[in-house]
Scaffold this active site. Structure first.
Site, short mmCIF file in Angstrom:
data_model
loop_
_atom_site.label_atom_id
_atom_site.label_comp_id
_atom_site.label_asym_id
_atom_site.label_seq_id
_atom_site.Cartn_x
_atom_site.Cartn_y
_atom_site.Cartn_z
N GLU A 278 8.99 8.23 -5.45
CA GLU A 278 8.10 7.08 -5.35
C GLU A 278 8.00 6.37 -6.71
OE1 GLU A 278 3.40 6.17 -4.21
OE2 GLU A 278 4.10 8.22 -4.61
N LYS A 343 5.51 1.15 2.69
CA LYS A 343 4.48 2.14 3.00
C LYS A 343 3.45 1.56 3.97
CE LYS A 343 1.41 5.49 0.74
NZ LYS A 343 0.83 5.93 -0.55
N CYS A 393 4.51 9.32 -0.40
CA CYS A 393 3.32 10.02 -0.88
C CYS A 393 2.64 10.76 0.27
CB CYS A 393 2.38 9.03 -1.57
SG CYS A 393 1.04 9.82 -2.50
#
Length: 528
Positions: A278, A343, A393
């Site tokens: 990330e 995301k 994440c």
């Protein structure tokens, strides 16, 4: 002291001890002691709670006991948030402590509500009260998973890895595992232990133990239930772990060295697919040194090479996203065809600011304060016949959202790819806990997971939920491994992809309502 606890004069003390042991069960050192050790300690912690609940004379007492238990459990499980708020966010230490404590106390109100409901409608009959306890436990965990974007970190099902109950994962998911576990613990303890048992015969008292044994045997049998099969040829993957300290990641004076290292690793990576963590590249492509992005694209222009790179994308007018960019020969030769995953499940305060909390965020120094949200059922990245599905994440904490990608079985992921940056939380138990979460996702969907993270855990997890290769946390390096993709849809993926967690919510509510309406009342009355 035991007498005082037993009489319920200080329910907070029993909750304090039980919650602390539950939090301790999530620590990495215990997982290294013996297989199943975390589950044993977690079960012992719950038994402390179960021993105290029947002694509470009112629903209010049961609620207090469960609230203390839940608060201490969550503080121990998520105390690493202090590091991000204080060390990197710039909040004063006292304010960071208060913020973590208040958040955990607020999230534990769901557990308090569960305790109140159990105390209000308990019957004094072991099997009924155990069923009610399991239902309210389930509903409390589901509430924490869904309300206000959800934060189900440390859910009880994660502690059941390395036990027969993990074989329930492809059927009912992590919350279903916790439901079965909580119900069995309550039934066995209150019946065989005699805390609630009625004088109705030895066989009735032994029935829960027999059922528990049968369920464990069934779990072992279900281990042979396979819903996925090998897909195409295995991929040769390279996973990067930059180990960049968080205070250097967005520092202009330190970014050059980080860009050089990641760039060299991406260019030199062998195999079919290389994955970078990330925000491994923490700048927009337009902000990078001249020629940097073009050089990366050119390197993956040759057929057979693919890269998934964590990088922010977007602009001021369209908004910014925390993304994974896919480079391949298709993305280079067909303009506008670069694979992109944005995301979907954003982190409150880190990637979006909840209404009314802008003042709180202004006190911290956290980049990417406002991001745009990507689609829920995002397409996978095609790599040599495999469908690689990125998530970023803590998105892999929400299995019901990942399940949405399995609705169309012909396009369902064959490999999950998590890219993360846990440097926000320092060298804490967050790395181990996130690894357990990823293992559970592989069990639920029976597909492998590859993880490329900044500080760990960078690993390969097979479709059995076992780690087959990995790098030591908090070190810099690259991991080369072989990954066999798996095609198919588990029962959990099928129902959760279509209806989310509503089937579990419905079952929990149905049990509570049935107990409240048709269950016999206790003879000693019920206070408030």
């Amino acid at each position: 002291m035991s007498a005082a606890i037993g009489q319920g004069a200080h329910p907070w003390l029993r909750g304090l001890i039980g919650g602390a042991l539950h939090a301790l069960s999530l620590s990495p050192w215990l997982a290294n002691v013996a297989s199943g050790a975390p589950a044993l300690l977690q079960t012992f912690a719950l038994l402390i709670l179960l021993a105290g609940l029947p002694r509470q004379s009112s629903p209010r007492g049961a609620a207090l006991l469960c609230w203390v238990y839940g608060t201490v459990w969550l503080v121990g499980a998520t105390g690493w948030m202090f590091v991000s708020l204080h060390r990197y966010g710039g909040l004063p230490a006292w304010m960071a402590v208060v913020a973590v404590g208040l958040l955990c106390a607020a999230l534990s109100l769901y557990m308090a509500a569960a305790g109140w409901v159990w105390g209000r409608w308990r019957t004094g009959v072991a099997w009924r009260d155990a069923g009610l306890f399991g239902a309210v436990w389930l509903l409390a965990e589901l509430a924490r998973a869904l309300i206000f974007t959800g934060f189900p970190w440390g859910a009880s099902g994660y502690g059941l890895l390395e036990t027969p109950l993990q074989h329930l994962a492809p059927w009912v998911g992590v919350y279903g595992m916790g439901w079965v576990w909580a119900t069995l613990c309550a039934w066995v303890w209150w019946s065989v232990g005699g805390a609630l048992a009625q004088p109705s015969g030895r066989m009735v008292r032994l029935a829960p133990a027999v059922v528990a044994a049968l369920l464990l045997i069934a779990g072992a049998v279900w281990d042979g239930a396979r819903f996925t099969r090998a897909m195409a040829q295995p991929l040769q993957v390279t996973l990067l772990q930059g180990n960049v300290p968080q205070d250097e990641k967005f520092s202009a004076s330190r970014q050059v060295e980080m860009l050089i290292w990641h760039g060299r690793q991406l260019l030199a990576a062998p195999g079919d697919l290389v994955v970078a963590p990330e925000t491994a590249i923490p700048l927009l492509p337009s902000q990078l040194p001249e020629g940097y992005w073009d050089q990366l694209q050119a390197a993956f222009a040759q057929a057979g090479r693919h890269a998934l790179i964590g990088v922010p994308l977007g602009d001021f007018h369209l908004g910014y996203t925390n993304s994974v960019a896919g480079l391949s020969s298709q993305s280079v030769h067909l303009p506008g065809q670069m694979y992109r995953y944005d995301k979907h499940h954003l982190v409150p305060f880190g990637e979006f600011i909840p209404t009314g909390f802008h003042w709180f965020v202004r006190m911290m120094y956290i980049p990417l304060g406002e991001c745009s949200r990507g689609p829920l059922a995002a397409a996978s990245c095609e790599v040599k016949g495999q469908r690689v599905a990125p998530n970023i994440c803590y998105e892999d904490l929400f299995g019901e959202e990942i399940a949405a990608r399995f609705v169309d079985a012909t396009q369902a992921p064959t490999i999950l790819a998590n890219v993360s940056n846990l440097a926000w939380f320092g060298e804490t138990v967050a790395i181990h806990q996130h690894l357990q979460i990823a293992r559970l996702r592989s069990l639920e969907f029976q597909v492998p997971t590859i993880r490329a993270t900044n500080t760990g855990a960078t690993v390969v997890i097979d479709h059995h939920g076992e780690v087959t290769a990995g790098l030591a946390p908090n070190t810099r390096g690259s991991l080369q491994a072989e990954v066999q993709g798996m095609s198919g849809v588990t029962p959990y993926a099928w129902w959760a992809g279509r209806w989310g967690l509503w089937p579990l919510i419905g079952l929990g509510v149905l049990w509570v309502c049935a107990t409240a309406i048709w269950g016999p009342r206790r003879s000693d009355g019920v206070g408030i």
